[in-house]
Scaffold this active site. Sequence first.
Site: not given
Ligand code: AMP
Length: 378
Positions: A12, A70, A159, A188-189, A191, A220, A365
């Site tokens: 990536n 990727r 995604h 949900l992350g 992004g 965003r 992924e």
């Molecule tokens: P990603 O982009 O998929 O890595 O997701 C990142 C998001 O997941 C961030 O907003 C983090 O705060 C949330 N996140 C990761 N681990 C936890 C956790 N144990 N509890 C709550 N939110 C989490």
Amino acid sequence: MKKAIKKVLVVNSGSSSLKYQLFDMTTETRLAKGLVERIGAGGPANHAEALKQVVADLGHPKDIDAIGHRVLHGAEVFKDSVKVDAKVLAKLDKLVKFGPLHMPANIGGIRACQQIFKGVPNVAVFDTAFHQTMPDCAAMYAIDPKYYKKMGIRKYGFHGTSHKFVTQAAAAFLKKPVDKVNLVTCHLGNGSSLAAIKGGQVVDTTMGLTPLAGLVMGTRCGDIDAAAVLAIMEAEKKTPAEMDKLLNKQSGLQALSGVPGGDCRDIVAKAEKGDKGAELALEMLGYRTALYIGAYNTIIGGADAIIMTGGIGENSSEARERIIGRLGALGIKLDKKVNAKTRGVVAVLSTKDSKIPVVVLPTNEELMIAKDTVKVLG
Ligand code: AMP
């Protein structure tokens, strides 16, 4: 006879970093992972130099059978993953306009691998490809069609690799053939995007021409009236580049809560202390996600399951409660006990008597890219 593909390197390449994972595909297990940072900014000079470091980190392996990359954007040119050859590279070069930041790095990573892993086949796996099945009524914008014809302005979605992975995982979980499953998949992350899956195929998704559209994200804004964008540009005499930065990097949960990066954990902590901005950020995340789940459930004619994945979907019981708590009209009730303890593992968050199960399925992924690499070369 063709050599069986065993070891697959997944690459990536970002603008200033390169992430990699090495898989043994006979068992689908990860053998190694790593990250090279500050490419062109004090670290390695370019992606080829970064890959030399990866080769050294991996102990100079001679047995890598294939490399999966990727790639951000396949536009309408690439509807599926593809083996890279000179023709494919020439087509990729023409897609740089769809991702001026990411595409040169993605393509640079492929070229560097061709140079360093001589004779090893490369496969490009696109973030947009899984969404290429959307019908026109979902994919088109209601503007003069000349902008679609001239510039390719339409919804593409992102995604895709994650939505595809959890679609396959959900089919296995529900014990249904993939082409028979109807799902709303929620990635949900930092992004975030939702996809409406009918018969295993995407019929709509929340991101658009770029990953800016749809849900409220870390930095965003997601959906916004285009006229609001014009009003701000006009009032503050902002250039398109400045406005792009405002909407992509300085908005979303971060702008509402004041938490840098809009990290969900920190926002939950701030909201618990009574901060109104953090509270509004979480409510907007919950509200808009639930809004789209309802809409997509209608569009697919009823979901077999609603899938939660990504850092927030897999881990944040607080965010999930604010989403699932709004789905009563679909006959869905949250199992608060299960929700409270579920972090990064498969779990059913809805009560047994709910009409549609809400299921956490951790995404992967990189493994999806490795699987596609094997499939394309198979
Ligand atoms: P990603 O982009 O998929 O890595 O997701 C990142 C998001 O997941 C961030 O907003 C983090 O705060 C949330 N996140 C990761 N681990 C936890 C956790 N144990 N509890 C709550 N939110 C989490």
